[in-house]
Design an enzyme around this catalytic site. Sequence first.
Site, PDB file in Angstrom:
ATOM      1  N   GLN A 288       0.825  -1.207   0.000  1.00 55.67           N
ATOM      2  CA  GLN A 288       0.000   0.000   0.000  1.00 55.67           C
ATOM      3  C   GLN A 288       0.863   1.262   0.000  1.00 55.67           C
ATOM      4  O   GLN A 288       1.861   1.341   0.713  1.00 55.67           O
ATOM      5  CB  GLN A 288      -0.924   0.005   1.228  1.00 55.67           C
ATOM      6  CG  GLN A 288      -1.994  -1.064   1.196  1.00 55.67           C
ATOM      7  CD  GLN A 288      -3.215  -0.670   0.371  1.00 55.67           C
ATOM      8  OE1 GLN A 288      -3.219   0.320  -0.340  1.00 55.67           O
ATOM      9  NE2 GLN A 288      -4.270  -1.467   0.467  1.00 55.67           N
ATOM     10  N   TYR A 317      -7.215 -12.710  -1.412  1.00 53.41           N
ATOM     11  CA  TYR A 317      -6.383 -11.668  -2.038  1.00 53.41           C
ATOM     12  C   TYR A 317      -5.329 -11.155  -1.045  1.00 53.41           C
ATOM     13  O   TYR A 317      -5.215  -9.968  -0.787  1.00 53.41           O
ATOM     14  CB  TYR A 317      -7.242 -10.492  -2.524  1.00 53.41           C
ATOM     15  CG  TYR A 317      -8.450 -10.900  -3.323  1.00 53.41           C
ATOM     16  CD1 TYR A 317      -8.346 -11.159  -4.690  1.00 53.41           C
ATOM     17  CD2 TYR A 317      -9.699 -11.039  -2.722  1.00 53.41           C
ATOM     18  CE1 TYR A 317      -9.463 -11.537  -5.429  1.00 53.41           C
ATOM     19  CE2 TYR A 317     -10.814 -11.424  -3.459  1.00 53.41           C
ATOM     20  CZ  TYR A 317     -10.685 -11.672  -4.807  1.00 53.41           C
ATOM     21  OH  TYR A 317     -11.777 -12.056  -5.535  1.00 53.41           O
ATOM     22  N   GLU A 338      -3.613 -16.118  -2.667  1.00 52.85           N
ATOM     23  CA  GLU A 338      -3.203 -15.100  -3.641  1.00 52.85           C
ATOM     24  C   GLU A 338      -2.811 -15.815  -4.927  1.00 52.85           C
ATOM     25  O   GLU A 338      -2.177 -16.870  -4.892  1.00 52.85           O
ATOM     26  CB  GLU A 338      -2.020 -14.298  -3.072  1.00 52.85           C
ATOM     27  CG  GLU A 338      -1.337 -13.373  -4.034  1.00 52.85           C
ATOM     28  CD  GLU A 338      -2.258 -12.289  -4.571  1.00 52.85           C
ATOM     29  OE1 GLU A 338      -2.338 -12.170  -5.811  1.00 52.85           O
ATOM     30  OE2 GLU A 338      -2.899 -11.589  -3.775  1.00 52.85           O
ATOM     31  N   ASP A 386     -10.329  -8.340   0.124  1.00 51.24           N
ATOM     32  CA  ASP A 386      -9.782  -7.060  -0.321  1.00 51.24           C
ATOM     33  C   ASP A 386      -9.492  -7.197  -1.812  1.00 51.24           C
ATOM     34  O   ASP A 386      -8.341  -7.296  -2.231  1.00 51.24           O
ATOM     35  CB  ASP A 386      -8.499  -6.739   0.473  1.00 51.24           C
ATOM     36  CG  ASP A 386      -7.913  -5.378   0.115  1.00 51.24           C
ATOM     37  OD1 ASP A 386      -8.581  -4.612  -0.606  1.00 51.24           O
ATOM     38  OD2 ASP A 386      -6.778  -5.091   0.537  1.00 51.24           O
ATOM     39  N   CYS A 413     -11.930  -1.021  -2.827  1.00 48.35           N
ATOM     40  CA  CYS A 413     -11.310   0.135  -3.468  1.00 48.35           C
ATOM     41  C   CYS A 413     -12.188   0.673  -4.589  1.00 48.35           C
ATOM     42  O   CYS A 413     -11.762   1.540  -5.354  1.00 48.35           O
ATOM     43  CB  CYS A 413      -9.919  -0.228  -4.004  1.00 48.35           C
ATOM     44  SG  CYS A 413      -9.942  -1.491  -5.298  1.00 48.35           S
TER      45      CYS A 413
END
Length: 457
Positions: A288, A317, A338, A386, A413
């Site tokens: 991030q 994720y 992932e 996420d 997001c």
Amino acid sequence: MKIQAPVAKNETYTGTVMDLTYEGNGVVKIDNYSLFIANALPGEEIKFVVTKVGKSFGFGRVLEHLTTSPDRAEIDEKDRKLAQAGIAPLQHMVYPAQLRFKQHQIESLLAKNKLDLSVSETIGMETPYHYRNKAQIPVRMVKGQLETGFYRQHSHDLVPLTDFYIQDPRIDKAIVIVRDILRAENVPAYDEKTHKGIIRNVMVRQSYYEKEMMIGLITNSHTLPRAKAIVEQISEQLPEVTSIIQNVNNRPTNVILGPITNVLYGEPVIHDSLLGNRFEISAQSFYQVNPVQTEKLYQLAIDRAGLTGNETVIDAYCGIGTISLAMARHAKDVYGVEVVSTAVEDAKKNAKLNGLTNLHFATNKAEYQMAEWQKQGLKPDVIVVDPPRKGLDETLIHSAAAMAPKKIVYVSCNPSTLVRDIQRFAEEGYHVTEPIQPVDQFPQTPHIESVTLLEKD
């Protein structure tokens, strides 16, 4: 029958801005025909020229603000360059108004879909600029000189910049120093049209807590001329640099990083911390970009999960394990999945780096792995998702619901796909039980992050 738009391209009009789009453009209507115009705020009367006419909507450019909104921020010459490059699309809006805009975007989408849900005020930053810990800056020749900057919006024309406003100032300083070294060593910049030249991009990663810096030189060739001299000068002029890498990308593509990375100096990674966990960050790692707000975002996810130390958590994720490791300190076991195998390897390394033994990582598409875990009888108390901007795959929602966790914590997001997925979860018996909480991860831009808690009926 062909519908005639009530406006014509290159003609000038006046109008009052009624609303903002999700991209932050002002909306003006002429005979019920919508025009989207940058640098225009609700309530302002503007004079504008029409730049594009479509069947159902068009675009315009402000020529003059006849009245100005109390939410308008002053813009100087430097800010105008930023506006040209699209780096800070909301810079013309005072920060409290940006926070309201982000809350309103989620509220509007909920209302449009007839969902009666509350949205809390956006959690903002004390200093809503100079926050980005990563930059990938294009390098091009402009008027015969190697320049670093950003592309003018909707083009590949470079706007030379030295102050990017939203980046850590140490990154801006490093870019100028590297630019000047490349100039002095006569290293040619990449030319997109001819596919010749050497330096395509300069990448800088800066750790927030540990003060380490990585310089990445993305090249069009396998060899970097004057590499030794360049490395010596960078390390001498930027003593905080602990890693200098060369990444080779010789494909005619807009993708920035290529498949080959060579370490020219120091380590292949830098280190940083989030919520007490230490992470290794490579050139390719997703990490991030706003550490201050990320800690607020992840702590909020932990709080909404209501962890007591006895729960089993799935982190879909999981990337390099940032959320997984944060959750692992408050849960019995955390399972992460992932699709990017290198990210999973990084996640395992990061778990080991922090001495955490209650983490279990898998490489797979999240929706496939969830179905696999479901078959194996894994019964999570909490599932954290996420996802990327496209949101959740329907099969993942089915698999998550079939595992019957008490809580699903959705870190989003993209408000549009969040609202769609809330409706899909409702069909599976999961409903939002607390106000949706926006967090401003990207001040001065229209991007919106949020945390939503869903619980089983």
